[in-house]
Design a protein around this motif. Structure first.
Motif, mmCIF file in Angstrom:
data_model
loop_
_atom_site.group_PDB
_atom_site.id
_atom_site.type_symbol
_atom_site.label_atom_id
_atom_site.label_comp_id
_atom_site.label_asym_id
_atom_site.label_seq_id
_atom_site.Cartn_x
_atom_site.Cartn_y
_atom_site.Cartn_z
ATOM 1 N N LYS A 48 0.815 -1.225 0.000
ATOM 2 C CA LYS A 48 0.000 0.000 0.000
ATOM 3 C C LYS A 48 0.845 1.271 0.000
ATOM 4 C CE LYS A 48 -0.757 0.166 5.052
ATOM 5 N NZ LYS A 48 -0.566 1.563 5.426
ATOM 6 N N ASP A 49 2.070 1.202 0.543
ATOM 7 C CA ASP A 49 2.913 2.401 0.588
ATOM 8 C C ASP A 49 3.990 2.395 -0.495
ATOM 9 O OD1 ASP A 49 1.402 3.028 2.752
ATOM 10 O OD2 ASP A 49 2.961 2.671 4.255
ATOM 11 N N GLY A 50 3.872 1.515 -1.476
ATOM 12 C CA GLY A 50 4.879 1.409 -2.533
ATOM 13 C C GLY A 50 5.925 0.380 -2.175
ATOM 14 N N GLY A 51 6.306 -0.427 -3.154
ATOM 15 C CA GLY A 51 7.219 -1.539 -2.882
ATOM 16 C C GLY A 51 6.514 -2.592 -2.055
ATOM 17 N N SER A 52 7.226 -3.668 -1.735
ATOM 18 C CA SER A 52 6.679 -4.703 -0.851
ATOM 19 C C SER A 52 7.333 -4.527 0.511
ATOM 20 C CB SER A 52 6.981 -6.093 -1.411
ATOM 21 O OG SER A 52 6.258 -6.311 -2.604
ATOM 22 N N GLN A 53 6.538 -4.169 1.505
ATOM 23 C CA GLN A 53 7.086 -3.862 2.828
ATOM 24 C C GLN A 53 6.431 -4.714 3.903
ATOM 25 O OE1 GLN A 53 9.722 -2.160 2.917
ATOM 26 N NE2 GLN A 53 9.642 -0.985 1.002
ATOM 27 N N ILE A 54 7.220 -5.046 4.952
ATOM 28 C CA ILE A 54 6.722 -5.879 6.048
ATOM 29 C C ILE A 54 6.050 -4.999 7.097
ATOM 30 C CG2 ILE A 54 7.401 -7.465 7.894
ATOM 31 C CD1 ILE A 54 9.835 -8.170 5.958
ATOM 32 N N PHE A 55 4.868 -5.429 7.520
ATOM 33 C CA PHE A 55 4.115 -4.757 8.580
ATOM 34 C C PHE A 55 3.759 -5.786 9.647
ATOM 35 C CE2 PHE A 55 2.720 -0.568 6.837
ATOM 36 C CZ PHE A 55 3.258 -0.680 5.556
ATOM 37 N N LEU A 56 3.484 -5.311 10.857
ATOM 38 C CA LEU A 56 2.870 -6.146 11.875
ATOM 39 C C LEU A 56 1.407 -5.743 11.969
ATOM 40 C CD1 LEU A 56 5.473 -6.067 14.812
ATOM 41 C CD2 LEU A 56 5.109 -7.866 13.110
ATOM 42 N N GLY A 84 13.784 0.513 3.768
ATOM 43 C CA GLY A 84 14.852 0.339 2.778
ATOM 44 C C GLY A 84 14.635 -0.864 1.910
ATOM 45 N N GLY A 85 14.958 -0.726 0.615
ATOM 46 C CA GLY A 85 14.769 -1.824 -0.321
ATOM 47 C C GLY A 85 13.389 -1.734 -0.940
ATOM 48 N N GLU A 86 13.294 -2.207 -2.175
ATOM 49 C CA GLU A 86 12.009 -2.176 -2.864
ATOM 50 C C GLU A 86 11.196 -3.412 -2.502
ATOM 51 O OE1 GLU A 86 10.485 -1.424 -7.440
ATOM 52 O OE2 GLU A 86 12.602 -1.677 -7.021
ATOM 53 N N ILE A 87 11.914 -4.528 -2.231
ATOM 54 C CA ILE A 87 11.240 -5.772 -1.848
ATOM 55 C C ILE A 87 11.727 -6.218 -0.478
ATOM 56 C CG2 ILE A 87 11.021 -8.236 -2.342
ATOM 57 C CD1 ILE A 87 11.041 -7.595 -5.296
ATOM 58 N N ASN A 88 10.791 -6.336 0.450
ATOM 59 C CA ASN A 88 11.038 -6.974 1.741
ATOM 60 C C ASN A 88 9.886 -7.937 1.946
ATOM 61 O OD1 ASN A 88 13.391 -5.366 2.942
ATOM 62 N ND2 ASN A 88 11.971 -3.759 2.315
ATOM 63 N N THR A 89 10.185 -9.231 2.001
ATOM 64 C CA THR A 89 9.088 -10.205 2.102
ATOM 65 C C THR A 89 9.560 -11.465 2.825
ATOM 66 O OG1 THR A 89 7.362 -11.371 0.856
ATOM 67 C CG2 THR A 89 9.548 -11.262 -0.172
ATOM 68 N N GLU A 90 8.678 -12.485 2.868
ATOM 69 C CA GLU A 90 8.952 -13.745 3.550
ATOM 70 C C GLU A 90 9.390 -13.529 4.988
ATOM 71 O OE1 GLU A 90 11.721 -15.402 0.665
ATOM 72 O OE2 GLU A 90 10.086 -16.500 -0.279
ATOM 73 N N PRO A 91 8.642 -12.704 5.749
ATOM 74 C CA PRO A 91 9.022 -12.513 7.146
ATOM 75 C C PRO A 91 8.773 -13.785 7.956
ATOM 76 C CG PRO A 91 6.859 -11.560 6.758
ATOM 77 C CD PRO A 91 7.387 -12.001 5.410
ATOM 78 N N THR A 92 9.582 -14.007 8.980
ATOM 79 C CA THR A 92 9.334 -15.098 9.927
ATOM 80 C C THR A 92 9.935 -14.679 11.264
ATOM 81 O OG1 THR A 92 9.449 -17.505 10.210
ATOM 82 C CG2 THR A 92 11.435 -16.430 9.414
ATOM 83 N N PHE A 93 9.239 -14.959 12.350
ATOM 84 C CA PHE A 93 9.724 -14.545 13.664
ATOM 85 C C PHE A 93 10.812 -15.484 14.168
ATOM 86 C CE2 PHE A 93 5.770 -12.267 13.556
ATOM 87 C CZ PHE A 93 5.932 -11.178 14.403
ATOM 88 N N THR A 94 11.747 -14.951 14.931
ATOM 89 C CA THR A 94 12.665 -15.821 15.666
ATOM 90 C C THR A 94 11.888 -16.405 16.851
ATOM 91 O OG1 THR A 94 13.443 -13.906 16.913
ATOM 92 C CG2 THR A 94 14.750 -14.569 15.009
ATOM 93 N N THR A 95 12.400 -17.489 17.444
ATOM 94 C CA THR A 95 11.637 -18.196 18.476
ATOM 95 C C THR A 95 11.382 -17.333 19.716
ATOM 96 O OG1 THR A 95 13.751 -19.195 19.048
ATOM 97 C CG2 THR A 95 12.197 -20.568 17.859
ATOM 98 N N ASP A 96 12.254 -16.363 19.995
ATOM 99 C CA ASP A 96 12.028 -15.503 21.159
ATOM 100 C C ASP A 96 11.039 -14.362 20.856
ATOM 101 O OD1 ASP A 96 13.467 -13.752 19.597
ATOM 102 O OD2 ASP A 96 15.189 -13.595 20.942
ATOM 103 N N GLY A 97 10.618 -14.270 19.602
ATOM 104 C CA GLY A 97 9.641 -13.243 19.236
ATOM 105 C C GLY A 97 10.204 -11.829 19.193
ATOM 106 N N GLN A 98 11.513 -11.697 19.362
ATOM 107 C CA GLN A 98 12.111 -10.369 19.465
ATOM 108 C C GLN A 98 12.621 -9.827 18.127
ATOM 109 O OE1 GLN A 98 11.996 -8.519 22.417
ATOM 110 N NE2 GLN A 98 10.620 -10.259 22.740
ATOM 111 N N SER A 99 12.759 -10.692 17.140
ATOM 112 C CA SER A 99 13.229 -10.195 15.841
ATOM 113 C C SER A 99 12.595 -11.015 14.719
ATOM 114 C CB SER A 99 14.756 -10.235 15.765
ATOM 115 O OG SER A 99 15.247 -11.481 16.169
ATOM 116 N N ILE A 100 12.761 -10.530 13.486
ATOM 117 C CA ILE A 100 12.249 -11.275 12.338
ATOM 118 C C ILE A 100 13.362 -11.489 11.326
ATOM 119 C CG2 ILE A 100 9.824 -10.554 12.504
ATOM 120 C CD1 ILE A 100 10.516 -8.588 10.183
#
Lengths: 179, 423
Positions: B257-265, B279-295
């Motif tokens: 929605k804001d241009g490019g492919s961006q990760i949202f929560l 940053g970057g035009e494509i950011n995709t395939e997010p996955t959480f780390t097991t502690d939930g603190q990063s992706i």
């Protein structure tokens, strides 16, 4: 009352013909029965529906340039080729003279690479056509650029020819069902 | 009204028959370097139940690649208690372990008793009983196989778990859920438009996925037991690649929605979208780390698709992959120590990286792999591959030694996701 009786009957019928897949395990140690989050029973949702038909015959008339809906791209390219200028311009003209009509631009890729990354790549193809239409004056509110990634190939197979047919953006008018 | 009842009935019957036909079967392609020889004797009264137990246990252990299930068909060897076992014959037949058991009918319930015996020492390694209704016997069988696997290998099993995948037949798409051995497939969603990216909620009760039924990719969350579903992300443009936070309360999604492919929560009900990637035009395939603190996610910010890790606000982005021009589709192992991903290395192949040492290992030799995900015990990886230009599911052990294929009788099977353990 009749309704209640019927729903009881229905429940009985449903129970009678339910298949073997098990419900949640009853673990006597846990003393826990019934449905939990892990229950194996699944209800199917069916989204199949009938297609709409466009109100504008010129959009589907084979002799009209507006019936052409596919913009093809070169390998690893996200730029509209000059040979599609005339076709994209015709769609821009139609949209400018029909302010109530909306389109969805659907970007597509070949099947090399991961499906989710390809969805992002297909988006770039839809956006390339989107930018061109906007530059021709079509308001952003009439266009939505989306991607199908590698999910809808026109041709299956891992050949250069199949891949080139699948690297494209499709123009779909609202109310139409894409093919 | 009555007509409706019968329509529904017919529909369910059709569904039931399709369940029987749609089952996938496991074929073992490669086995482990060590295989434990084990004898599994039919349980007492087993033949009385329509769902037998020991064939399921034997199939689980056999297909794991780390057991060799031995045939002891001689009725004179049959035993239902440890004391009755013919240890000399078992040893002569090469069995290191033996499984015996009984099934007792208690009203409508079945009591399953079983023992795992170390043949040389005659020691009872497991003596256990479990009660359930007859239609739960398959799951109980998988749980018994998990107990045997854990006792002997020292690692937890993952037989009592489920998988989700998309079955494509011409222009018909079905999101299905089956047991980890491919048995008992049930359809969650049917559509004439593509379905992709099924992802299991941490409790195993819901799936998030992308459906194109509105002529565009929209992210849904679907409660399996009720069939109730809702839109988690339907913004202008594409909505894709959902991933669950470990607490099951948030989804990472990719929006354009804001241009490019961006990760949202977003919250699981779709509320409160906030942007993660910068940053970057494509950011995709997010996955959480097991502690939930990063992706972890795939980005083109360095000029080619590579895997990065960042905090939940997109800060401190660190590139994790440097070898090769294409690395994507990362998933973190349940213990948080490894990631599996797709690397382009003479084709698109499944790889594993030790997140501590950053050493990586390509596990497959196929060319069109996609969507790898760890089993809940971390020992196996389920992924999509192409066999004869047809999407199919395959499993590889995290060390690359054991290989299995899940053969589907009809259609293409794609985009698998391995769910959590069933309790």
């Amino acid at each position: 009352m009749k309704k209640i009786a019927l729903s009881i009957m229905m429940a009985a019928l449903l129970g009678a013909c339910s298949t073997t897949p098990p419900a949640a395990i009853v673990d006597p140690a846990a003393g826990n029965a019934g449905k939990d989050a892990n229950s194996s029973e699944i209800k199917t949702v069916d989204t199949s529906k009938t297609s709409g038909k466009s109100m504008y015959p010129e959009l589907t008339d084979p002799s009209n340039v507006l019936s052409q809906r596919r913009v093809y791209f070169d390998y690893d390219s996200y730029v509209v080729r000059p040979d599609f200028n005339e076709m994209v311009q015709a769609h821009a003209k139609f949209l400018l003279s029909h302010k109530d009509v909306k389109i969805i631009l659907q970007g597509n890729t070949d099947n090399r690479g991961t499906a989710e990354y390809n969805l992002a790549l297909g988006q770039k193809r839809a956006e390339a056509v989107n930018s061109m239409l906007k530059a021709l004056g079509v308001p952003a509110g009439q266009i939505e650029a989306v991607s199908f990634g590698e999910e809808r190939p026109l041709e299956n197979g891992d050949t250069d020819e199949a891949w080139s047919r699948n690297r494209r953006a499709d123009i779909v008018y609202s109310g139409e069902q894409s093919q | 009204m009555l007509q409706r009842v019968f329509r529904q009935l017919t529909f369910l019957l059709l569904l039931a028959s399709s369940v029987a036909q749609a089952d996938m079967t496991i074929e073992v392609v490669g086995v482990g370097s060590q295989q434990y020889p084990i004898a599994i004797l039919p349980f007492q009264n087993e033949q009385l139940d329509r769902q037998s137990v020991t064939p399921v246990i034997a199939s689980d252990l056999n297909t794991s690649g780390v057991f060799k299930v031995l045939n002891f068909n001689d009725p004179s060897l049959q035993a239902y208690t440890p004391a009755a076992l013919n240890y000399a014959a078992l040893q002569a037949g090469g069995a290191q372990y033996a499984v015996i058991g009984q099934m007792l009918n208690e009203g409508g319930q079945v009591l399953v008793k079983f023992w795992l015996i170390d043949v040389a020492s005659k020691q009872e390694l497991i003596a256990f009983e479990k009660r359930g209704s007859p239609n739960q016997l398959r799951r109980i069988s998988h749980q018994i196989a998990d107990m045997i696997y854990a006792k002997i290998t020292g690692k937890p099993g993952a037989f009592a778990s489920r998988i989700a995948y998309v079955l494509k037949n011409g222009k018909s798409y079905q999101l299905q859920v089956a047991d980890a051995d491919g048995y008992g497939a049930q359809t969650v969603l049917k559509s004439r438009m593509p379905i992709m990216s099924p992802k299991w909620s941490p409790d195993g009760g819901k799936l998030a996925y992308v459906s194109f039924e509105l002529e565009k990719p929209v992210v849904y969350v679907h409660e399996l037991a009720t069939g109730k579903r809702w839109t988690a992300a339907n913004f202008k443009g594409s909505n894709s690649a959902p991933a669950w936070s470990p607490d099951g309360r948030q989804l990472a999604v990719v929006l354009t929605k804001d241009g490019g492919s961006q990760i949202f929560l977003v919250n699981v009900d779709g509320s409160n979208p906030r942007r993660v990637s910068q940053g970057g035009e494509i950011n995709t395939e997010p996955t959480f780390t097991t502690d939930g603190q990063s992706i972890l996610f795939t980005s083109d910010r360095g000029g080619s698709p590579q895997i990065y890790r960042s905090s939940l606000n997109g800060g401190n982005a660190e590139r994790l992959t440097f070898s090769g021009a294409y690395n994507a589709s990362a998933k973190v192992s349940p213990d948080g120590k490894y990631m599996t991903y797709i690397t382009r290395d003479n084709g698109y192949r499944v790889a594993v990286m030790d997140l501590n040492t950053r050493r990586s290992n390509t596990l497959t030799s196929s060319t069109m792999d996609d969507s790898p995900s760890f089993a809940p015990n971390g020992a196996m990886i389920l992924y999509e591959t192409d066999i004869g230009r047809r999407g199919t599911l395959a499993i590889v052990s995290s060390d690359g030694k054991v290989k299995q294929r899940l053969k589907s009788p009809n259609g293409e099977v794609r985009q698998p996701a391995w769910g959590p353990m069933l309790r």
